[in-house]
Scaffold this active site. Structure first.
Site, PDB file in Angstrom:
ATOM      1  N   LYS A 177       0.954  -1.058   0.097  1.00 14.64           N
ATOM      2  CA  LYS A 177      -0.043   0.007  -0.049  1.00 14.64           C
ATOM      3  C   LYS A 177       0.955   1.183  -0.135  1.00 14.64           C
ATOM      4  O   LYS A 177       1.496   1.581   0.948  1.00 14.64           O
ATOM      5  CB  LYS A 177      -0.739   0.050   1.339  1.00 14.64           C
ATOM      6  N   CYS A 287      13.826  10.956   6.814  1.00 19.31           N
ATOM      7  CA  CYS A 287      13.956  10.351   8.008  1.00 19.31           C
ATOM      8  C   CYS A 287      15.267  10.654   8.704  1.00 19.31           C
ATOM      9  O   CYS A 287      15.639  10.814   9.805  1.00 19.31           O
ATOM     10  CB  CYS A 287      13.328   9.247   8.322  1.00 19.31           C
TER      11      CYS A 287
HETATM   12  P1  NAP Z   1       2.389   8.851   7.007  1.00 23.04           P
HETATM   13  O1  NAP Z   1       1.781   9.972   6.950  1.00 23.04           O
HETATM   14  O2  NAP Z   1       2.925   8.265   8.241  1.00 23.04           O
HETATM   15  O3  NAP Z   1       2.036   7.786   5.957  1.00 23.04           O
HETATM   16  C1  NAP Z   1       3.114   6.614   5.631  1.00 23.04           C
HETATM   17  C2  NAP Z   1       2.044   5.556   5.069  1.00 23.04           C
HETATM   18  O4  NAP Z   1       0.951   5.383   5.801  1.00 23.04           O
HETATM   19  C3  NAP Z   1       1.394   6.036   3.808  1.00 23.04           C
HETATM   20  O5  NAP Z   1       1.329   5.239   2.852  1.00 23.04           O
HETATM   21  C4  NAP Z   1      -0.043   6.662   4.414  1.00 23.04           C
HETATM   22  O6  NAP Z   1      -0.866   6.492   3.277  1.00 23.04           O
HETATM   23  C5  NAP Z   1      -0.250   5.385   5.531  1.00 23.04           C
HETATM   24  N1  NAP Z   1      -1.361   5.634   6.509  1.00 23.04           N
HETATM   25  C6  NAP Z   1      -1.693   7.012   6.828  1.00 23.04           C
HETATM   26  N2  NAP Z   1      -2.714   7.057   7.758  1.00 23.04           N
HETATM   27  C7  NAP Z   1      -2.859   5.525   7.868  1.00 23.04           C
HETATM   28  C8  NAP Z   1      -3.423   4.535   8.804  1.00 23.04           C
HETATM   29  N3  NAP Z   1      -4.310   5.379   9.579  1.00 23.04           N
HETATM   30  N4  NAP Z   1      -3.441   3.458   8.684  1.00 23.04           N
HETATM   31  C9  NAP Z   1      -2.563   2.815   7.610  1.00 23.04           C
HETATM   32  N5  NAP Z   1      -1.819   3.518   6.930  1.00 23.04           N
HETATM   33  C10 NAP Z   1      -1.834   4.766   6.819  1.00 23.04           C
HETATM   34  O7  NAP Z   1       4.142   9.504   6.791  1.00 23.04           O
HETATM   35  P2  NAP Z   1       4.562  10.080   5.378  1.00 23.04           P
HETATM   36  O8  NAP Z   1       3.877  11.688   5.801  1.00 23.04           O
HETATM   37  O9  NAP Z   1       4.242   9.529   4.045  1.00 23.04           O
HETATM   38  O10 NAP Z   1       6.230   9.955   5.526  1.00 23.04           O
HETATM   39  C11 NAP Z   1       6.878  10.684   6.433  1.00 23.04           C
HETATM   40  C12 NAP Z   1       7.419   9.964   7.538  1.00 23.04           C
HETATM   41  O11 NAP Z   1       7.933   9.068   7.332  1.00 23.04           O
HETATM   42  C13 NAP Z   1       8.320  10.759   8.340  1.00 23.04           C
HETATM   43  O12 NAP Z   1       7.991  10.982   9.616  1.00 23.04           O
HETATM   44  C14 NAP Z   1       9.513  10.213   8.091  1.00 23.04           C
HETATM   45  O13 NAP Z   1      10.396  10.271   9.154  1.00 23.04           O
HETATM   46  C15 NAP Z   1       9.027   8.758   8.018  1.00 23.04           C
HETATM   47  N6  NAP Z   1       9.949   8.006   7.268  1.00 23.04           N
HETATM   48  C16 NAP Z   1      10.984   6.940   7.816  1.00 23.04           C
HETATM   49  C17 NAP Z   1      11.854   6.141   7.398  1.00 23.04           C
HETATM   50  C18 NAP Z   1      12.555   5.359   8.150  1.00 23.04           C
HETATM   51  O14 NAP Z   1      13.199   4.347   7.571  1.00 23.04           O
HETATM   52  N7  NAP Z   1      12.694   5.160   9.549  1.00 23.04           N
HETATM   53  C19 NAP Z   1      12.045   6.363   6.234  1.00 23.04           C
HETATM   54  C20 NAP Z   1      11.217   7.422   5.318  1.00 23.04           C
HETATM   55  C21 NAP Z   1      10.263   8.020   6.066  1.00 23.04           C
HETATM   56  P3  NAP Z   1      -1.729   7.719   2.569  1.00 23.04           P
HETATM   57  O15 NAP Z   1      -0.556   8.389   1.982  1.00 23.04           O
HETATM   58  O16 NAP Z   1      -2.677   7.304   1.727  1.00 23.04           O
HETATM   59  O17 NAP Z   1      -2.123   8.304   3.939  1.00 23.04           O
END
Ligand code: NAP
Length: 478
Positions: A177, A287
């Site tokens: 997803k 991140c």
């Molecule tokens: P996000 O808002 O948490 O979304 C990540 C994924 O989760 C997307 O596919 C999103 O889908 C989905 N999602 C959102 N709400 C959900 C729910 N209630 N249930 C299940 N899935 C859900 O994060 P983002 O804004 O895309 O990414 C940025 C974040 O990722 C930052 O905090 C960054 O630090 C972190 N990150 C961490 C790493 C690591 O390796 N530690 C690497 C890259 C990024 P939708 O887009 O459809 O909402």
């Protein structure tokens, strides 16, 4: 529409299909705000069909010889490398990052297929004698089963391949997803895998704006045994709770708040070069992005000024035009970065360069360096996720370590010092899963990537990344 844009349908069981309710959503180019393509908006029913397809393909895939899975992953590496130009262009179009960053991401993403092609044939167990001598112990690593993979928008190719590579190597089948901001790259990766010979049903992709409902339904599906999530800590917490109901195995790659420590004995040229990489890779939307620069007092002003000279000279514009700094992913991202900068300046931080959004179409924010940032400024405690570098002076090693560890996150820390003893001593006390010493970049497919504290659970990459998709099975033998 460019030829590189893949079909917008879901990928289920080897077929490209519309959403069951016929719905779709638009994917926009953050540099122009124009629609690139319409993508099927997967329903709960579609998600369950994808899990059924993954379950149907599971026994055959797990039963193939490791060498066969390895060869298919190797073919995926070759195919992705051959198609690198179009993949990178698609990443620029839907994510906004500069072309050079997108090319770097594409190469990095492909490497996960090569690395896990090599790991697929090295999934070794162990054999030994029990300490009592009563029996022998045989341990094998079996595939965990059908995996739900949820990925973010900031590395739309690499975050997908970093999960798909080890999952397939271990013998698992998957439902991916992708983030709604960047589903096209995930669909293109699925097409690359199909072209490389991955059998139908092994990799299924369900873009959906109904993330919560789709994830809940999949976590409730009998066949789904693993969730690997990369995204924010906030959503990670929700998913951990949801996974608890069926005790689904979880790996979490969550947010970061990386400190970047510069000691007075550091090579300042190298530190500024490293800061540019650690801060500006992906326009700060990583991140691993350096979020807080702690610099020893005697060199703090000079470091901040030199960094500001470099940051202020970067050209900002659409990635496809060759600009060094592209747009942020959407309007909300620009607003959030602006609020954090305004909060810091309101508390007395000085703007050395940038400090505002650009007055033009697209979601652009100027590269910004802030000096004299006071403790308590929000951007020292929250992920900035943009091109903003706050600089804080420190007086002692203990003070620097305490400040660096004063966060719920623990993904990566950067240390600059010519004294290797000091770098190791400090690194051992930093609460982070990864320490970069005199380098602005840690990511490597061959290394275990991941965080401690609320930055995550488990590791991706390296041999550890393969084990995250396996269960150990122990045989007691006379
Ligand atoms: P996000 O808002 O948490 O979304 C990540 C994924 O989760 C997307 O596919 C999103 O889908 C989905 N999602 C959102 N709400 C959900 C729910 N209630 N249930 C299940 N899935 C859900 O994060 P983002 O804004 O895309 O990414 C940025 C974040 O990722 C930052 O905090 C960054 O630090 C972190 N990150 C961490 C790493 C690591 O390796 N530690 C690497 C890259 C990024 P939708 O887009 O459809 O909402």
């Amino acid at each position: 529409m460019s030829a590189a844009v893949p079909a917008g349908g879901l990928r289920i069981g080897g077929r490209t299909v519309d959403a069951s309710d016929g719905g779709s959503f638009a994917v926009a180019d953050p540099a122009s705000e124009e629609t690139i393509a319409e993508v099927a908006n997967g329903t709960v029913q579609d998600a369950l069909a994808a899990a059924d397809a993954a379950a149907a393909a599971a026994a055959d895939w797990a039963g193939r010889a490791p060498r066969e899975r390895s060869e298919i992953l190797r073919a995926a590496f070759e195919t992705m490398t051959a198609r690198a130009g179009e993949i990178a262009e698609l990443i620029v179009r839907e994510n906004g990052k500069p072309r050079a960053d997108a090319e770097g991401e594409t190469a990095y993403a492909a490497e996960f297929f090569r690395w896990y092609a090599e790991e697929a044939v090295r999934n070794l167990g162990s054999f030994g004698t029990a300490p009592s001598g009563a029996n022998r112990m045989l341990v094998v690593h079996q595939p965990v089963g059908v995996c739900l993979l949820i990925t973010p928008w900031n590395f739309p190719a690499a975050m997908a391949t970093r999960k798909i590579g080890p999952a397939l190597a271990a013998g698992c089948t998957v439902v991916l997803k992708p983030a709604s901001e960047t589903p096209l790259t995930a669909l293109l990766v699925a097409d690359v895998l199909a072209e490389a010979g991955v059998p139908d049903g092994v990799v299924n992709v369900v873009p959906s704006r109904r993330s919560g409902d789709v994830a809940a339904a999949l976590l409730g599906h009998d066949a789904v045994r693993k969730l690997s999530f990369t995204g924010s800590t906030e959503i990670g917490r929700l998913l951990l709770r949801a996974a608890a109901d069926r005790v689904v195995n979880t790996s979490m790659e969550l947010g970061g708040n990386a400190p970047f420590l510069v000691f007075a004995d550091a090579d300042l040229d190298a530190a500024v070069d490293g800061a540019m990489v650690a801060k500006m890779r992906n326009i700060g939307e990583a991140c691993t992005a350096a979020n807080r620069f702690y610099v020893e007092a005697p060199v703090a002003e000079e470091f901040a000024e030199r960094l500001a000279a470099r940051m202020g000279a970067l050209d900002v514009g659409p990635g496809l035009d060759g600009a060094a700094v592209g747009p942020l992913v959407n309007a909300a991202a620009v607003e959030s970065v602006g609020e954090l900068v305004d909060d810091a300046t309101g508390r007395g931080a000085r703007v050395l360069c940038g400090g505002a959004a650009l007055d033009r179409a697209g979601h652009f924010y100027a590269p910004t360096v802030l000096a004299g940032v006071p403790a308590g400024a929000r951007l020292l405690g929250e992920e900035i996720f943009g091109p903003v570098a706050p600089v804080v002076a420190f007086d002692s090693e203990d003070e620097a370590i305490a400040a660096a560890n004063d966060t719920e996150y623990g993904l990566v820390s950067y240390v600059y010092s010519r004294d290797l003893d000091r770098a190791l001593r400090v690194g051992e006390r930093l609460e982070a899963g990864m320490i970069a010493v005199n380098r602005g970049l840690v990511s490597d497919p061959a290394a275990p990537f991941g965080g401690v504290k609320q930055s995550g659970l488990g590791r991706e990459g390296g041999h550890e990344g393969l084990l995250d998709y396996t269960e150990s099975k122990y045989f007691a033998i006379p």
